[in-house]
Design an enzyme around this catalytic site. Structure first.
Site, PDB file in Angstrom:
ATOM      1  N   GLY A 121     -44.269 -58.474 -28.857  1.00 39.10           N
ATOM      2  CA  GLY A 121     -43.070 -59.288 -28.640  1.00 39.10           C
ATOM      3  C   GLY A 121     -43.029 -59.883 -27.254  1.00 39.10           C
ATOM      4  O   GLY A 121     -42.351 -59.344 -26.363  1.00 39.10           O
ATOM      5  N   TYR A 122     -43.785 -60.959 -27.043  1.00 41.41           N
ATOM      6  CA  TYR A 122     -43.774 -61.636 -25.746  1.00 41.41           C
ATOM      7  C   TYR A 122     -43.006 -62.962 -25.842  1.00 41.41           C
ATOM      8  O   TYR A 122     -42.055 -63.195 -25.105  1.00 41.41           O
ATOM      9  CB  TYR A 122     -45.207 -61.933 -25.268  1.00 41.41           C
ATOM     10  CG  TYR A 122     -46.050 -60.702 -24.961  1.00 41.41           C
ATOM     11  CD1 TYR A 122     -45.495 -59.435 -24.860  1.00 41.41           C
ATOM     12  CD2 TYR A 122     -47.427 -60.817 -24.766  1.00 41.41           C
ATOM     13  CE1 TYR A 122     -46.284 -58.321 -24.571  1.00 41.41           C
ATOM     14  CE2 TYR A 122     -48.212 -59.704 -24.472  1.00 41.41           C
ATOM     15  CZ  TYR A 122     -47.632 -58.466 -24.382  1.00 41.41           C
ATOM     16  OH  TYR A 122     -48.415 -57.369 -24.099  1.00 41.41           O
ATOM     17  N   SER A 123     -43.429 -63.857 -26.755  1.00 37.53           N
ATOM     18  CA  SER A 123     -42.872 -65.218 -26.798  1.00 37.53           C
ATOM     19  C   SER A 123     -41.408 -65.224 -27.220  1.00 37.53           C
ATOM     20  O   SER A 123     -40.980 -64.411 -28.046  1.00 37.53           O
ATOM     21  CB  SER A 123     -43.662 -66.084 -27.781  1.00 37.53           C
ATOM     22  OG  SER A 123     -45.015 -66.067 -27.449  1.00 37.53           O
ATOM     23  N   GLU A 239     -61.369 -56.242 -23.840  1.00 38.22           N
ATOM     24  CA  GLU A 239     -62.212 -56.648 -24.979  1.00 38.22           C
ATOM     25  C   GLU A 239     -62.229 -58.147 -25.252  1.00 38.22           C
ATOM     26  O   GLU A 239     -61.791 -58.590 -26.303  1.00 38.22           O
ATOM     27  CB  GLU A 239     -61.719 -55.955 -26.250  1.00 38.22           C
ATOM     28  CG  GLU A 239     -61.845 -54.465 -26.186  1.00 38.22           C
ATOM     29  CD  GLU A 239     -61.918 -53.833 -27.567  1.00 38.22           C
ATOM     30  OE1 GLU A 239     -62.436 -52.730 -27.632  1.00 38.22           O
ATOM     31  OE2 GLU A 239     -61.470 -54.455 -28.531  1.00 38.22           O
TER      32      GLU A 239
HETATM   33  C1  LIG Z   1     -50.221 -68.276 -35.225  1.00 39.72           C
HETATM   34  C2  LIG Z   1     -49.463 -67.838 -33.998  1.00 39.72           C
HETATM   35  C3  LIG Z   1     -49.342 -66.491 -33.724  1.00 39.72           C
HETATM   36  C4  LIG Z   1     -48.621 -66.079 -32.603  1.00 39.72           C
HETATM   37  N1  LIG Z   1     -48.461 -64.723 -32.391  1.00 39.72           N
HETATM   38  C5  LIG Z   1     -47.695 -64.298 -31.361  1.00 39.72           C
HETATM   39  C6  LIG Z   1     -47.431 -62.908 -31.180  1.00 39.72           C
HETATM   40  O1  LIG Z   1     -47.896 -62.061 -31.943  1.00 39.72           O
HETATM   41  N2  LIG Z   1     -46.616 -62.533 -30.158  1.00 39.72           N
HETATM   42  C7  LIG Z   1     -46.088 -63.441 -29.289  1.00 39.72           C
HETATM   43  O2  LIG Z   1     -45.406 -63.021 -28.367  1.00 39.72           O
HETATM   44  N3  LIG Z   1     -46.316 -64.775 -29.443  1.00 39.72           N
HETATM   45  C8  LIG Z   1     -47.096 -65.218 -30.464  1.00 39.72           C
HETATM   46  N4  LIG Z   1     -47.312 -66.562 -30.641  1.00 39.72           N
HETATM   47  C9  LIG Z   1     -46.674 -67.508 -29.751  1.00 39.72           C
HETATM   48  C10 LIG Z   1     -47.649 -68.209 -28.829  1.00 39.72           C
HETATM   49  O3  LIG Z   1     -48.122 -67.318 -27.834  1.00 39.72           O
HETATM   50  C11 LIG Z   1     -46.893 -69.406 -28.218  1.00 39.72           C
HETATM   51  O4  LIG Z   1     -46.554 -70.265 -29.293  1.00 39.72           O
HETATM   52  C12 LIG Z   1     -47.749 -70.139 -27.233  1.00 39.72           C
HETATM   53  O5  LIG Z   1     -47.968 -69.358 -26.085  1.00 39.72           O
HETATM   54  C13 LIG Z   1     -47.111 -71.484 -26.835  1.00 39.72           C
HETATM   55  O6  LIG Z   1     -45.794 -71.318 -26.457  1.00 39.72           O
HETATM   56  P1  LIG Z   1     -44.628 -72.234 -27.076  1.00 39.72           P
HETATM   57  O7  LIG Z   1     -44.727 -72.173 -28.566  1.00 39.72           O
HETATM   58  O8  LIG Z   1     -43.363 -71.832 -26.448  1.00 39.72           O
HETATM   59  O9  LIG Z   1     -44.994 -73.721 -26.663  1.00 39.72           O
HETATM   60  P2  LIG Z   1     -44.696 -74.395 -25.258  1.00 39.72           P
HETATM   61  O10 LIG Z   1     -45.036 -73.438 -24.180  1.00 39.72           O
HETATM   62  O11 LIG Z   1     -43.334 -74.977 -25.285  1.00 39.72           O
HETATM   63  O12 LIG Z   1     -45.782 -75.549 -25.260  1.00 39.72           O
HETATM   64  C14 LIG Z   1     -45.546 -76.820 -25.904  1.00 39.72           C
HETATM   65  C15 LIG Z   1     -46.603 -77.789 -25.422  1.00 39.72           C
HETATM   66  O13 LIG Z   1     -46.488 -77.983 -24.006  1.00 39.72           O
HETATM   67  C16 LIG Z   1     -47.719 -77.680 -23.375  1.00 39.72           C
HETATM   68  N5  LIG Z   1     -47.485 -77.035 -22.072  1.00 39.72           N
HETATM   69  C17 LIG Z   1     -46.599 -76.038 -21.815  1.00 39.72           C
HETATM   70  N6  LIG Z   1     -46.682 -75.671 -20.522  1.00 39.72           N
HETATM   71  C18 LIG Z   1     -47.637 -76.442 -19.955  1.00 39.72           C
HETATM   72  C19 LIG Z   1     -48.194 -76.533 -18.650  1.00 39.72           C
HETATM   73  N7  LIG Z   1     -47.797 -75.736 -17.661  1.00 39.72           N
HETATM   74  N8  LIG Z   1     -49.183 -77.436 -18.436  1.00 39.72           N
HETATM   75  C20 LIG Z   1     -49.623 -78.238 -19.430  1.00 39.72           C
HETATM   76  N9  LIG Z   1     -49.125 -78.214 -20.690  1.00 39.72           N
HETATM   77  C21 LIG Z   1     -48.157 -77.324 -20.955  1.00 39.72           C
HETATM   78  C22 LIG Z   1     -48.431 -76.731 -24.315  1.00 39.72           C
HETATM   79  O14 LIG Z   1     -49.844 -76.775 -24.134  1.00 39.72           O
HETATM   80  C23 LIG Z   1     -48.016 -77.281 -25.668  1.00 39.72           C
HETATM   81  O15 LIG Z   1     -48.837 -78.362 -26.032  1.00 39.72           O
HETATM   82  C24 LIG Z   1     -48.032 -67.020 -31.752  1.00 39.72           C
HETATM   83  C25 LIG Z   1     -48.163 -68.392 -32.037  1.00 39.72           C
HETATM   84  C26 LIG Z   1     -48.848 -68.799 -33.138  1.00 39.72           C
HETATM   85  C27 LIG Z   1     -48.968 -70.262 -33.435  1.00 39.72           C
END
Ligand SMILES: Cc1cc2nc3c(=O)[nH]c(=O)nc-3n(C[C@H](O)[C@H](O)[C@H](O)COP(=O)(O)OP(=O)(O)OC[C@H]3O[C@@H](n4cnc5c(N)ncnc54)[C@H](O)[C@@H]3O)c2cc1C
Length: 386
Positions: A121-123, A239
């Protein structure tokens, strides 16, 4: 870099191959007890948590042997070595590094014995890439943290028993990386509500989770209060040489080669088309690049140097390559290529179109391509931040 395996490493590979030949029946012959038996057998071999210290129930296995194990398992398309991928990949290592004695005794054996599944649970709805900006909060009241807030995209949440949760315990901080705390929370605690999310491929692998006044005992805190960022970053670094993933990519390439041999293009097998041949060769070269990068990372780990930002290279590379391969397979078959399993003309039972729809798994899960590019540019190439 030395590409030759020692005789001990070669005999370990043979041992894994022999085990697989004896214990991994074809999918069509696996009965309902197969997975339970499989998990018991690989556990008895000491292959679950293979590189973990013996003191924690692991095998103290070497990094090369671990890579061999992953490679052979991937080649044989064997089921995972445990039911909790996240438990084995970072929750367990995180607990070994930061957990109390009581936490180690309580959680580690169940991960190794596949008795519990963990999710991460991070995002949060507004904080994915910018993970340190999390807002889900926990307040210490007596001997319990009281958690309120929301998480999203939590893979495995619908069936997991535990979650490793990042919460904010302090909002009055100089750096957003401070004031974050890591808690280990049972998913059946009162106030935890899991709402599965269906992705565009029709799967319900992830969920949003709502926490309303969830009481988490102090003893379930992993690491010190405010140390959540450190705990998470070091746990995630475990890993990551990506050797097993390279094997999966070679498997996918083999499947693609089969597909082009069996698909007709302008009256001939597509495999005779020069454009198709060039594309396949390009994929093969890209996988080879991923393989040698993986070996470079492994070499670094063997020398005792921790892996850090360089793993972003293969993460980024794999993401774009998977999409290119899936799209190529789908396009090659025109309308039929778009059909999913059950469709009249579905190609390879719709696996290519399903995989094409699942692109966010490899592309966004674990960090988006832009974030990987930022990491490579800033930390590996030394480019300025703005
Ligand atoms: C299949 C799947 C499984 C997942 N599983 C987990 C999980 O188990 N636990 C969990 O905690 N999360 C999980 N996630 C979440 C995932 O880690 C996030 O969706 C991801 O880190 C992107 O965050 P966001 O969705 O908030 O998009 P945002 O951070 O809002 O990004 C939107 C867009 O903006 C761009 N962007 C954002 N910041 C920057 C920057 N500083 N510079 C350039 N571009 C930028 C991104 O590249 C992207 O294109 C999962 C996501 C998916 C799709």
């Amino acid at each position: 870099m030395d590409f030759d395996y020692t005789s001990t490493e070669q005999s370990f590979r043979q041992e894994v191959k022999d085990f697989l030949a004896a214990n991994l029946p074809p999918k069509s012959e696996r009965d309902k007890n197969f997975l339970t038996n499989w998990l018991e057998k690989v556990r008895a071999k000491g292959w679950v948590g293979f590189s973990w210290p013996k003191a924690f129930g692991g095998s103290d296995g070497g990094l090369i042997e671990q890579a061999i194990l992953k490679e052979e398992m991937a080649l044989a398309k064997a089921p995972p070595l445990g039911t909790s991928m996240m438990g084995l990949a970072w929750v367990g290592p995180g607990i070994m590094e930061y957990g109390t004695e009581e936490q180690k005794q309580r959680f580690i054996p169940d991960i190794l014995d596949s008795k519990v599944t963990w999710c991460t649970g991070y995002s949060e709805p507004n904080h994915g890439s910018d993970l340190a900006a999390i807002q889900c909060k926990a307040e210490l009241v007596g001997d319990n943290y009281v958690v309120n807030g929301q998480k999203i995209w939590t893979t495995g949440a619908p069936w997991s028993q535990w979650i490793i949760l990042l919460v904010r315990t302090d909002f009055d901080v100089q750096s957003k990386h401070d004031g974050i705390t890591c808690l280990l929370v049972p998913m059946d605690a009162p106030g935890v509500e899991v709402r599965p999310i269906e992705n565009m491929a029709g799967d319900k692998h992830f969920a949003e989770i709502f926490f309303t006044d969830v009481q988490v005992p102090l003893e379930n805190r992993l690491g010190a209060e405010g140390d959540g960022w450190k705990v998470t970053v070091s746990a995630l670094a475990n890993e990551r040489s990506s050797i097993g993933e390279v094997t999966q990519m070679y498997e996918k390439l083999d499947k693609l080669k089969n597909l082009v041999q069996n698909t007709r293009k302008q009256g001939k097998p597509a495999s005779e088309d020069p454009g198709v041949r060039r594309t396949i060769a390009r994929f093969e070269m890209k996988i080879a690049a991923m393989k040698y990068n993986g070996l470079r990372f492994l070499t670094k780990q063997i020398k005792g140097e921790p892996l850090t930002s360089e793993t972003s290279i293969n993460k980024l590379h794999r993401a774009s390559l998977e999409i290119e391969m899936d799209d190529f397979a789908v396009e090659l078959n025109g309308e039929a290529g778009l059909q999913l399993r059950g469709g009249e003309q579905a190609v390879d039972q719709g696996t290519w179109s399903k995989s094409a729809l699942n692109w966010p798994n490899v592309v966004i899960g674990g960090g988006t391509p832009n974030i990987q590019r930022n990491i490579i540019a800033e930390r590996l190439l030394g480019q300025p931040k703005d």
